[in-house]
Enzyme design. Structure first.
Site, PDB file in Angstrom:
ATOM      1  N   SER A  23       0.833  -1.202   0.000  1.00 44.31           N
ATOM      2  CA  SER A  23       0.000   0.000   0.000  1.00 44.31           C
ATOM      3  C   SER A  23       0.869   1.255   0.000  1.00 44.31           C
ATOM      4  O   SER A  23       0.376   2.342  -0.285  1.00 44.31           O
ATOM      5  CB  SER A  23      -0.884   0.007   1.249  1.00 44.31           C
ATOM      6  OG  SER A  23      -0.058  -0.073   2.403  1.00 44.31           O
ATOM      7  N   TYR A  71      -4.284   0.364   3.736  1.00 48.29           N
ATOM      8  CA  TYR A  71      -5.102  -0.794   3.370  1.00 48.29           C
ATOM      9  C   TYR A  71      -5.761  -1.409   4.616  1.00 48.29           C
ATOM     10  O   TYR A  71      -6.863  -1.943   4.544  1.00 48.29           O
ATOM     11  CB  TYR A  71      -4.221  -1.889   2.730  1.00 48.29           C
ATOM     12  CG  TYR A  71      -3.952  -1.772   1.242  1.00 48.29           C
ATOM     13  CD1 TYR A  71      -4.343  -0.664   0.496  1.00 48.29           C
ATOM     14  CD2 TYR A  71      -3.290  -2.810   0.578  1.00 48.29           C
ATOM     15  CE1 TYR A  71      -4.063  -0.591  -0.870  1.00 48.29           C
ATOM     16  CE2 TYR A  71      -3.019  -2.742  -0.790  1.00 48.29           C
ATOM     17  CZ  TYR A  71      -3.408  -1.629  -1.504  1.00 48.29           C
ATOM     18  OH  TYR A  71      -3.138  -1.564  -2.854  1.00 48.29           O
ATOM     19  N   GLY A  72      -5.008  -1.381   5.708  1.00 46.59           N
ATOM     20  CA  GLY A  72      -5.390  -2.120   6.923  1.00 46.59           C
ATOM     21  C   GLY A  72      -6.858  -2.027   7.319  1.00 46.59           C
ATOM     22  O   GLY A  72      -7.492  -3.044   7.577  1.00 46.59           O
ATOM     23  N   CYS A  97       3.012  -6.977   1.582  1.00 47.09           N
ATOM     24  CA  CYS A  97       2.030  -6.318   2.430  1.00 47.09           C
ATOM     25  C   CYS A  97       1.219  -7.418   3.115  1.00 47.09           C
ATOM     26  O   CYS A  97       0.631  -8.264   2.434  1.00 47.09           O
ATOM     27  CB  CYS A  97       1.134  -5.453   1.542  1.00 47.09           C
ATOM     28  SG  CYS A  97      -0.278  -4.732   2.393  1.00 47.09           S
ATOM     29  N   ASN A  98       1.202  -7.398   4.436  1.00 52.78           N
ATOM     30  CA  ASN A  98       0.452  -8.434   5.165  1.00 52.78           C
ATOM     31  C   ASN A  98      -1.046  -8.298   4.923  1.00 52.78           C
ATOM     32  O   ASN A  98      -1.750  -9.303   4.795  1.00 52.78           O
ATOM     33  CB  ASN A  98       0.717  -8.337   6.669  1.00 52.78           C
ATOM     34  CG  ASN A  98       2.109  -8.779   7.041  1.00 52.78           C
ATOM     35  OD1 ASN A  98       2.330  -9.901   7.457  1.00 52.78           O
ATOM     36  ND2 ASN A  98       3.080  -7.891   6.877  1.00 52.78           N
ATOM     37  N   GLU A 134       4.655   6.535   6.785  1.00 51.32           N
ATOM     38  CA  GLU A 134       4.506   7.072   5.423  1.00 51.32           C
ATOM     39  C   GLU A 134       4.979   8.526   5.365  1.00 51.32           C
ATOM     40  O   GLU A 134       5.477   8.978   4.339  1.00 51.32           O
ATOM     41  CB  GLU A 134       3.032   7.023   4.988  1.00 51.32           C
ATOM     42  CG  GLU A 134       2.568   5.658   4.566  1.00 51.32           C
ATOM     43  CD  GLU A 134       3.164   5.188   3.241  1.00 51.32           C
ATOM     44  OE1 GLU A 134       3.153   5.959   2.273  1.00 51.32           O
ATOM     45  OE2 GLU A 134       3.635   4.033   3.189  1.00 51.32           O
ATOM     46  N   THR A 161       4.411  -4.728   7.139  1.00 52.97           N
ATOM     47  CA  THR A 161       5.737  -4.466   6.570  1.00 52.97           C
ATOM     48  C   THR A 161       6.234  -3.037   6.832  1.00 52.97           C
ATOM     49  O   THR A 161       7.416  -2.752   6.622  1.00 52.97           O
ATOM     50  CB  THR A 161       5.749  -4.754   5.053  1.00 52.97           C
ATOM     51  OG1 THR A 161       4.692  -4.017   4.420  1.00 52.97           O
ATOM     52  CG2 THR A 161       5.567  -6.242   4.783  1.00 52.97           C
TER      53      THR A 161
HETATM   54  N1  DGL Z   1       2.276  -2.521   4.920  1.00 59.27           N
HETATM   55  C1  DGL Z   1       0.993  -3.119   5.022  1.00 59.27           C
HETATM   56  C2  DGL Z   1       1.028  -4.451   5.750  1.00 59.27           C
HETATM   57  O1  DGL Z   1       2.032  -5.104   5.758  1.00 59.27           O
HETATM   58  C3  DGL Z   1      -0.176  -2.356   5.544  1.00 59.27           C
HETATM   59  C4  DGL Z   1      -0.209  -0.937   5.709  1.00 59.27           C
HETATM   60  C5  DGL Z   1      -1.600  -0.402   5.462  1.00 59.27           C
HETATM   61  O2  DGL Z   1      -2.456  -0.524   6.349  1.00 59.27           O
HETATM   62  O3  DGL Z   1      -1.783   0.114   4.382  1.00 59.27           O
HETATM   63  O4  DGL Z   1       0.034  -4.880   6.280  1.00 59.27           O
END
Ligand code: DGL
Length: 278
Positions: free
Chosen positions: A16, A47-48, A78-79, A157, A190
């Site tokens: 994201s 994204y979360g 990205c998790n 960010e 991440t």
């Molecule tokens: N970096 C993303 C992850 O590993 C999520 C960050 C987000 O919430 O956008 O989950």
């Protein structure tokens, strides 16, 4: 395309935002010969908290974009996107090797002495089947303390890796875990490895942090080797970035987070993702 040419195709990675650069960092040290295309979908960050359906749409479209540019392997760095879409991506693109992130609960459960482990991840990751499945398979005997660290992704960010706000968020997440006796804390997002120095300071020397990125980089190497896709040429190692967000902000953050830079191009969304006029 013959196999020699295919070996020289890039690895495609996405997140994201800048979080996946923590995975790219590990890929650079494990596989310095590989070209990489990295896409940061900063127009949609975070994204979360978004629905699984929305994240899946983004992930499918981004994967198509990277494959159209020749990616030989996709890393969902990205998790949250892995939780929402990894399964579907593998179904949709069965001939493409796709590597995803899952919270490193297994190594944490193997190493803990206190039987108490902290996991930091976003809501989508905690709600996903991948997380439920690793907990069920490997951590039945362990007590897990979870935190979503609201606001931390946005701070990272913005390039704030050690601001009073970052410290406030991390204290709120970690103080109760340390109090409860955790000895291990897992980076289930991440973005979070970029604040490990602050996490270490808060949790103290008795608590170990686990960043899954080096293990993911080794997994990428294994897959490329198995499929005879490792780039053996001398000319590899180039980085190309795309962002759907603020191009200048991404350019400025690169050296701070990655320690190196590469060309960055602007992408935009209508229903599909496309390359903007430069
Ligand atoms: N970096 C993303 C992850 O590993 C999520 C960050 C987000 O919430 O956008 O989950």
């Amino acid at each position: 395309m013959n196999i020699e040419t295919f070996r020289e195709q890039p690895i495609g990675m996405f997140d994201s935002g800048v979080g996946g650069l923590s995975v790219l960092r590990a890929v650079r040290s494990e596989l310095p010969n590989e070209d990489v295309l990295y896409l940061a979908d900063q127009a949609h960050i975070p994204y979360g908290p978004k629905s699984k359906k929305k994240i899946r749409q983004f992930a499918v479209e981004i994967t198509c974009f990277l494959l159209e540019r020749g990616a030989k392997l996709i890393v969902v760095a990205c998790n949250a996107a892995s939780a929402a879409a990894l399964h579907e991506l593998r179904e949709m693109f069965p001939s493409v090797p796709i590597v995803g992130m899952e919270p490193a609960v297994k190594p944490a459960a193997e190493r803990t002495h206190t039987g108490k482990v902290g996991v930091l991840a976003t809501p989508t990751t905690f709600a996903g089947d991948l997380y439920a499945s690793v907990v069920e398979r490997f951590a039945q005997h362990v007590t897990i303390y979870k935190s979503t660290c609201p606001g931390l992704v946005e701070e990272i960010e913005a390039g704030n890796l050690d601001s009073p706000k970052v410290r406030g968020i991390l204290h709120e997440a970690l103080d109760p875990m340390v109090e409860a006796g955790i000895d291990t804390v897992v980076m289930g997002c991440t973005h979070y490895p970029f604040v490990i120095p602050v996490i270490d300071e808060i949790t103290g020397p008795k608590v170990r942090t686990i960043d899954p990125a080096p293990a993911v980089a080794r997994q990428i190497r294994r897959l490329l080797t198995e499929r005879s896709l490792l780039n053996l040429g001398e000319s590899g190692g180039k980085l190309h970035f795309y962002t759907s967000g603020d191009l200048q902000a991404f350019v400025e953050l690169q050296p701070k987070l990655l320690g190196e830079t590469g060309e960055v191009k602007q992408v935009k969304w209508n229903d599909r993702l496309y390359l903007a006029e430069q």
